[in-house]
Design a protein around this motif. Structure first.
Motif, PDB file in Angstrom:
ATOM      1  N   ALA A 151       0.826  -1.210   0.000  1.00  0.00           N
ATOM      2  CA  ALA A 151       0.000   0.000   0.000  1.00  0.00           C
ATOM      3  C   ALA A 151       0.854   1.251   0.000  1.00  0.00           C
ATOM      4  O   ALA A 151       0.574   2.229  -0.714  1.00  0.00           O
ATOM      5  N   ALA A 152       1.941   1.242   0.819  1.00  0.00           N
ATOM      6  CA  ALA A 152       2.829   2.409   0.840  1.00  0.00           C
ATOM      7  C   ALA A 152       3.511   2.604  -0.504  1.00  0.00           C
ATOM      8  O   ALA A 152       3.659   3.735  -0.982  1.00  0.00           O
ATOM      9  N   ALA A 153       3.907   1.490  -1.146  1.00  0.00           N
ATOM     10  CA  ALA A 153       4.540   1.611  -2.459  1.00  0.00           C
ATOM     11  C   ALA A 153       3.557   2.158  -3.482  1.00  0.00           C
ATOM     12  O   ALA A 153       3.909   3.003  -4.318  1.00  0.00           O
ATOM     13  N   ARG A 154       2.273   1.698  -3.436  1.00  0.00           N
ATOM     14  CA  ARG A 154       1.276   2.253  -4.349  1.00  0.00           C
ATOM     15  C   ARG A 154       1.040   3.734  -4.100  1.00  0.00           C
ATOM     16  O   ARG A 154       0.911   4.517  -5.046  1.00  0.00           O
ATOM     17  N   GLU A 155       0.994   4.155  -2.809  1.00  0.00           N
ATOM     18  CA  GLU A 155       0.803   5.578  -2.493  1.00  0.00           C
ATOM     19  C   GLU A 155       1.981   6.408  -2.966  1.00  0.00           C
ATOM     20  O   GLU A 155       1.811   7.491  -3.547  1.00  0.00           O
ATOM     21  N   ALA A 193       4.261  10.160  -6.776  1.00  0.00           N
ATOM     22  CA  ALA A 193       5.308  10.446  -7.750  1.00  0.00           C
ATOM     23  C   ALA A 193       4.708  10.744  -9.123  1.00  0.00           C
ATOM     24  O   ALA A 193       5.160  11.652  -9.833  1.00  0.00           O
ATOM     25  N   ARG A 194       3.642  10.004  -9.525  1.00  0.00           N
ATOM     26  CA  ARG A 194       2.997  10.291 -10.801  1.00  0.00           C
ATOM     27  C   ARG A 194       2.349  11.660 -10.813  1.00  0.00           C
ATOM     28  O   ARG A 194       2.442  12.397 -11.795  1.00  0.00           O
ATOM     29  N   LEU A 195       1.678  12.035  -9.705  1.00  0.00           N
ATOM     30  CA  LEU A 195       1.075  13.362  -9.627  1.00  0.00           C
ATOM     31  C   LEU A 195       2.137  14.455  -9.690  1.00  0.00           C
ATOM     32  O   LEU A 195       1.964  15.484 -10.358  1.00  0.00           O
ATOM     33  N   THR A 196       3.264  14.235  -8.969  1.00  0.00           N
ATOM     34  CA  THR A 196       4.341  15.223  -8.975  1.00  0.00           C
ATOM     35  C   THR A 196       4.925  15.376 -10.368  1.00  0.00           C
ATOM     36  O   THR A 196       5.169  16.485 -10.846  1.00  0.00           O
ATOM     37  N   LEU A 197       5.150  14.271 -11.061  1.00  0.00           N
ATOM     38  CA  LEU A 197       5.689  14.354 -12.411  1.00  0.00           C
ATOM     39  C   LEU A 197       4.704  15.008 -13.368  1.00  0.00           C
ATOM     40  O   LEU A 197       5.094  15.785 -14.247  1.00  0.00           O
TER      41      LEU A 197
END
Length: 355
Positions: free
Chosen positions: A291-295, A300-304
């Motif tokens: 779950a932490a890796a998915r979050e 990271a996708r939102l930041t990029l």
């Protein structure tokens, strides 16, 4: 019915058979049991090796063979050799077959027909008359030679008959035949006496001793050996079956011992220890970590995405500051023209229906 009939009575066994049976079976059983145990062990090892090693290895080798040899050769045949062969066949037809066919049809066939007509004319008008003349001449010469030869042959046959055949027949009838009959009678007498002497000599020296040897020595010895061989064969079969039962019992005992020493503890360890520990590790470690890796991935996708949008806006503002606003193209109405009213009977413009 035949199934209700009692089995045929067996002939009674002698004391020799009964005395030999038990020692032979004991000795054969002692010798056969280790062989049967080794055979069953090798068979079990072979089945295990076939199931765990040879069959997967064979499948891997088959897949590797297909990948390394069959598929490349199929591709080579399909995509290289077949097109090349088709092209070569077309070239051969165009460059060789078609010219040869044309030459045969338009050159060789007319030339052959002309030569056949010339040869037929030569044979008909030149060679045939010459041949008939030569044949007539040969028949005349042959008739003369046949008449002369017949006379010579008749005279020679008469001389041979009266100078050779008649004296030879008289000599054979009155001299050679009586002498031959006498010699044949003497030879028969001598052969009969010599044959009788040789027969009784061979009978006394060879046949009677061989018959006595067979009747009083070899036949009893053969019967004893046959009984011994039959008992040994029966003992081997009985010992092999008993050894099979012993081997099966030993195998079951070893299997049970292996199961209670290794399999059952491993199963209990898997069920009672490893499975709960795995569940705990999955619930407390792996799932929160996933779950932490998915979050983290989502952040990271939102930041990029935000960084790309900021970079795109900065590039657009810089282009606007350097080159000004881009010219806007005139809007073009790309819609389809409105459809006219559908034709009806009242609004028709034909001559027959026009008001």
């Amino acid at each position: 019915m035949d199934l209700d009939k009692p089995p045929a009575p067996q002939p009674p066994e002698g004391c020799l058979v009964v005395a030999l049976r038990l020692p032979v079976r004991i000795v054969v059983l002692v010798l056969v049991v280790p062989v049967r145990l080794a055979w069953d062990a090798l068979a079990a090892a072979g089945r295990f090796l076939h199931a765990t090693v040879l069959r997967p290895l064979g499948r891997a080798l088959g897949w590797a063979g297909r990948a390394l040899f069959v598929r490349p050769f199929v591709a080579l045949w399909r995509w290289v050799l077949v097109p090349v062969g088709t092209a070569l066949r077309w070239l051969g037809h165009v460059l060789v077959v078609a010219p040869l066919t044309w030459a045969y049809v338009h050159l060789l066939t007319p030339v052959g027909h002309a030569l056949r007509r010339v040869a037929r004319s030569v044979v008909t008008y030149l060679l045939a008359p010459v041949g008939r003349g030569l044949a007539w001449l040969a028949r005349g010469v042959g008739a003369l030679l046949a008449a002369a030869g017949l006379g010579l042959f008749t005279g020679a046959a008469w001389l041979v008959r009266y100078l050779l055949v008649v004296p030879a027949r008289w000599l054979y009838t009155h001299v050679l035949s009586p002498v031959g009959r006498a010699l044949l009678w003497v030879a028969e007498v001598l052969a009969t006496g010599a044959g009788a002497v040789l027969y009784w000599t061979a009978r006394i020296l060879f046949v009677l001793p061989a018959l006595a040897l067979w009747r009083w020595v070899l036949a009893p010895l053969g019967r004893v050996l046959a009984v011994l061989a039959r008992e040994v064969a029966d003992a081997l079969g009985h010992a092999w079956r008993v050894a099979g039962h012993l081997s099966r019992a030993v195998g079951r005992a070893l299997g049970t011992l292996f199961r209670w020493i290794f399999v059952e503890p491993a199963r209990w360890m898997y069920r009672a220890v490893l499975t709960p520990v795995g569940h705990v590790v999955r619930d407390l470690v792996l799932r929160p970590a996933a779950a932490a890796a998915r979050e983290v991935g989502r952040v990271a996708r939102l930041t990029l995405a935000a960084a790309r949008e900021t970079l795109r806006e900065t590039r657009r503002d810089l282009r606007r500051a350097l080159f000004g606003e881009p010219r806007r193209q005139a809007a073009v109405d790309r819609r389809e023209p409105p459809a006219r009213d559908p034709r009806t009977l009242d609004g028709s413009t034909t001559v027959l229906t026009k008001d």
